[in-house]
Design a protein around this motif. Structure first.
Motif, PDB file in Angstrom:
ATOM      1  N   ARG A  21       0.815  -1.210   0.000  1.00  0.00           N
ATOM      2  CA  ARG A  21       0.000   0.000   0.000  1.00  0.00           C
ATOM      3  C   ARG A  21       0.850   1.260   0.000  1.00  0.00           C
ATOM      4  NH1 ARG A  21      -3.699   0.952   5.140  1.00  0.00           N
ATOM      5  NH2 ARG A  21      -1.666   0.394   5.935  1.00  0.00           N
ATOM      6  N   THR A  22       2.050   1.178   0.585  1.00  0.00           N
ATOM      7  CA  THR A  22       2.911   2.349   0.716  1.00  0.00           C
ATOM      8  C   THR A  22       4.353   1.998   0.336  1.00  0.00           C
ATOM      9  OG1 THR A  22       3.535   1.861   3.003  1.00  0.00           O
ATOM     10  CG2 THR A  22       1.538   3.202   2.675  1.00  0.00           C
ATOM     11  N   VAL A  23       5.162   3.027   0.155  1.00  0.00           N
ATOM     12  CA  VAL A  23       6.580   2.823  -0.121  1.00  0.00           C
ATOM     13  C   VAL A  23       7.241   2.157   1.088  1.00  0.00           C
ATOM     14  CG1 VAL A  23       8.762   3.972  -0.668  1.00  0.00           C
ATOM     15  CG2 VAL A  23       6.651   4.751  -1.735  1.00  0.00           C
ATOM     16  N   GLY A  24       6.785   2.496   2.280  1.00  0.00           N
ATOM     17  CA  GLY A  24       7.301   1.850   3.485  1.00  0.00           C
ATOM     18  C   GLY A  24       7.081   0.346   3.463  1.00  0.00           C
ATOM     19  N   GLU A  25       5.917  -0.074   2.991  1.00  0.00           N
ATOM     20  CA  GLU A  25       5.634  -1.506   2.883  1.00  0.00           C
ATOM     21  C   GLU A  25       6.507  -2.161   1.822  1.00  0.00           C
ATOM     22  OE1 GLU A  25       1.452  -2.242   2.388  1.00  0.00           O
ATOM     23  OE2 GLU A  25       0.955  -1.365   4.320  1.00  0.00           O
ATOM     24  N   VAL A  26       6.803  -1.441   0.754  1.00  0.00           N
ATOM     25  CA  VAL A  26       7.712  -1.952  -0.272  1.00  0.00           C
ATOM     26  C   VAL A  26       9.088  -2.177   0.359  1.00  0.00           C
ATOM     27  CG1 VAL A  26       8.933  -1.406  -2.426  1.00  0.00           C
ATOM     28  CG2 VAL A  26       6.494  -0.887  -2.217  1.00  0.00           C
ATOM     29  N   LYS A  27       9.561  -1.212   1.124  1.00  0.00           N
ATOM     30  CA  LYS A  27      10.872  -1.320   1.766  1.00  0.00           C
ATOM     31  C   LYS A  27      10.903  -2.486   2.744  1.00  0.00           C
ATOM     32  CE  LYS A  27      12.042   3.566   1.314  1.00  0.00           C
ATOM     33  NZ  LYS A  27      12.312   4.834   2.014  1.00  0.00           N
ATOM     34  N   GLN A  28       9.829  -2.660   3.509  1.00  0.00           N
ATOM     35  CA  GLN A  28       9.766  -3.785   4.447  1.00  0.00           C
ATOM     36  C   GLN A  28       9.801  -5.117   3.711  1.00  0.00           C
ATOM     37  OE1 GLN A  28       6.183  -3.020   6.682  1.00  0.00           O
ATOM     38  NE2 GLN A  28       7.286  -1.947   8.304  1.00  0.00           N
ATOM     39  N   ALA A  29       9.063  -5.205   2.623  1.00  0.00           N
ATOM     40  CA  ALA A  29       9.032  -6.437   1.841  1.00  0.00           C
ATOM     41  C   ALA A  29      10.417  -6.748   1.272  1.00  0.00           C
ATOM     42  CB  ALA A  29       7.999  -6.331   0.722  1.00  0.00           C
ATOM     43  N   VAL A  38      18.456  -1.102   1.227  1.00  0.00           N
ATOM     44  CA  VAL A  38      17.187  -0.735   0.590  1.00  0.00           C
ATOM     45  C   VAL A  38      17.019   0.788   0.562  1.00  0.00           C
ATOM     46  CG1 VAL A  38      14.678  -0.898   0.804  1.00  0.00           C
ATOM     47  CG2 VAL A  38      16.097  -2.919   1.171  1.00  0.00           C
ATOM     48  N   ARG A  39      17.302   1.439   1.675  1.00  0.00           N
ATOM     49  CA  ARG A  39      17.137   2.903   1.736  1.00  0.00           C
ATOM     50  C   ARG A  39      18.017   3.598   0.706  1.00  0.00           C
ATOM     51  NH1 ARG A  39      16.994   5.325   7.638  1.00  0.00           N
ATOM     52  NH2 ARG A  39      16.394   7.082   6.356  1.00  0.00           N
ATOM     53  N   ASP A  40      19.232   3.104   0.540  1.00  0.00           N
ATOM     54  CA  ASP A  40      20.142   3.712  -0.443  1.00  0.00           C
ATOM     55  C   ASP A  40      19.636   3.508  -1.869  1.00  0.00           C
ATOM     56  OD1 ASP A  40      21.836   4.484   1.613  1.00  0.00           O
ATOM     57  OD2 ASP A  40      23.151   2.750   1.387  1.00  0.00           O
ATOM     58  N   ALA A  41      19.129   2.315  -2.136  1.00  0.00           N
ATOM     59  CA  ALA A  41      18.676   1.988  -3.488  1.00  0.00           C
ATOM     60  C   ALA A  41      17.425   2.768  -3.877  1.00  0.00           C
ATOM     61  CB  ALA A  41      18.413   0.496  -3.607  1.00  0.00           C
ATOM     62  N   LEU A  42      16.591   3.093  -2.887  1.00  0.00           N
ATOM     63  CA  LEU A  42      15.330   3.778  -3.178  1.00  0.00           C
ATOM     64  C   LEU A  42      15.368   5.241  -2.760  1.00  0.00           C
ATOM     65  CD1 LEU A  42      12.792   1.022  -2.091  1.00  0.00           C
ATOM     66  CD2 LEU A  42      13.941   1.344  -4.282  1.00  0.00           C
ATOM     67  N   TYR A  43      16.560   5.786  -2.649  1.00  0.00           N
ATOM     68  CA  TYR A  43      16.713   7.178  -2.227  1.00  0.00           C
ATOM     69  C   TYR A  43      16.376   8.126  -3.370  1.00  0.00           C
ATOM     70  CZ  TYR A  43      18.801  11.470  -0.521  1.00  0.00           C
ATOM     71  OH  TYR A  43      18.990  12.759  -0.126  1.00  0.00           O
ATOM     72  N   GLY A  44      15.665   9.189  -3.040  1.00  0.00           N
ATOM     73  CA  GLY A  44      15.400  10.249  -4.010  1.00  0.00           C
ATOM     74  C   GLY A  44      13.922  10.476  -4.206  1.00  0.00           C
ATOM     75  N   SER A  46      12.236  11.391  -6.878  1.00  0.00           N
ATOM     76  CA  SER A  46      11.634  10.855  -8.104  1.00  0.00           C
ATOM     77  C   SER A  46      11.257   9.392  -7.940  1.00  0.00           C
ATOM     78  CB  SER A  46      12.590  10.995  -9.286  1.00  0.00           C
ATOM     79  OG  SER A  46      12.848  12.346  -9.545  1.00  0.00           O
ATOM     80  N   VAL A  47      12.169   8.619  -7.382  1.00  0.00           N
ATOM     81  CA  VAL A  47      11.905   7.193  -7.181  1.00  0.00           C
ATOM     82  C   VAL A  47      10.774   7.003  -6.187  1.00  0.00           C
ATOM     83  CG1 VAL A  47      12.875   5.034  -6.300  1.00  0.00           C
ATOM     84  CG2 VAL A  47      14.251   6.502  -7.770  1.00  0.00           C
ATOM     85  N   THR A  48      10.843   7.708  -5.069  1.00  0.00           N
ATOM     86  CA  THR A  48       9.812   7.586  -4.039  1.00  0.00           C
ATOM     87  C   THR A  48       8.448   7.978  -4.582  1.00  0.00           C
ATOM     88  OG1 THR A  48      11.451   8.056  -2.327  1.00  0.00           O
ATOM     89  CG2 THR A  48       9.144   8.319  -1.712  1.00  0.00           C
ATOM     90  N   SER A  49       8.391   9.057  -5.327  1.00  0.00           N
ATOM     91  CA  SER A  49       7.132   9.523  -5.896  1.00  0.00           C
ATOM     92  C   SER A  49       6.561   8.511  -6.890  1.00  0.00           C
ATOM     93  CB  SER A  49       7.341  10.872  -6.591  1.00  0.00           C
ATOM     94  OG  SER A  49       6.159  11.297  -7.200  1.00  0.00           O
ATOM     95  N   ALA A  50       7.419   7.962  -7.732  1.00  0.00           N
ATOM     96  CA  ALA A  50       6.965   6.978  -8.719  1.00  0.00           C
ATOM     97  C   ALA A  50       6.445   5.725  -8.028  1.00  0.00           C
ATOM     98  CB  ALA A  50       8.103   6.630  -9.673  1.00  0.00           C
ATOM     99  N   LEU A  51       7.157   5.249  -7.010  1.00  0.00           N
ATOM    100  CA  LEU A  51       6.701   4.066  -6.285  1.00  0.00           C
ATOM    101  C   LEU A  51       5.396   4.333  -5.548  1.00  0.00           C
ATOM    102  CD1 LEU A  51      10.082   2.718  -4.859  1.00  0.00           C
ATOM    103  CD2 LEU A  51       8.685   1.690  -6.660  1.00  0.00           C
ATOM    104  N   ARG A  52       5.288   5.519  -4.952  1.00  0.00           N
ATOM    105  CA  ARG A  52       4.060   5.881  -4.236  1.00  0.00           C
ATOM    106  C   ARG A  52       2.856   5.855  -5.179  1.00  0.00           C
ATOM    107  NH1 ARG A  52       5.248  10.812  -2.872  1.00  0.00           N
ATOM    108  NH2 ARG A  52       6.424  10.182  -1.042  1.00  0.00           N
ATOM    109  N   LYS A  53       3.018   6.426  -6.357  1.00  0.00           N
ATOM    110  CA  LYS A  53       1.923   6.443  -7.334  1.00  0.00           C
ATOM    111  C   LYS A  53       1.545   5.036  -7.764  1.00  0.00           C
ATOM    112  CE  LYS A  53       2.897  11.051  -9.093  1.00  0.00           C
ATOM    113  NZ  LYS A  53       3.429  11.841 -10.214  1.00  0.00           N
ATOM    114  N   LEU A  54       2.545   4.188  -7.979  1.00  0.00           N
ATOM    115  CA  LEU A  54       2.266   2.805  -8.368  1.00  0.00           C
ATOM    116  C   LEU A  54       1.540   2.054  -7.250  1.00  0.00           C
ATOM    117  CD1 LEU A  54       5.561   1.807 -10.196  1.00  0.00           C
ATOM    118  CD2 LEU A  54       3.279   1.970 -11.204  1.00  0.00           C
TER     119      LEU A  54
END
Length: 71
Positions: A21-29, A38-44, A46-54
């Motif tokens: 449901r959230t980017v946080g849940e993606v990171k936990q998974a 994980v935090r380094d790979a998903l930093y930024g 643009s990436v966070t916004s794109a994942l949130r929208k998805l």
């Protein structure tokens, strides 16, 4: 040797799957699947916004449990 997706690729797969449901849940998974940094790979932004929208577009809530009747 099995080729597994990169952290970023797997993050997009999870977001598109409707399981998170959230980017946080993606990171936990990702962490539960054994991905490192994980935090380094998903930093930024643009990436966070794109994942949130998805996540928002694809999240599928679990169906509610049927209510038990007292009989």
């Amino acid at each position: 040797m099995i080729n597994r997706p990169t952290t970023l690729e797997r993050a997009y797969q999870l977001a598109e799957s409707g399981a998170c449901r959230t980017v946080g849940e993606v990171k936990q998974a990702l962490a539960q699947e054994g991905y490192d940094r994980v935090r380094d790979a998903l930093y930024g932004g643009s990436v966070t916004s794109a994942l949130r929208k998805l996540c928002q577009a694809n999240f599928v809530a679990s169906p509610p449990s049927p209510a038990k009747s007292d009989g």
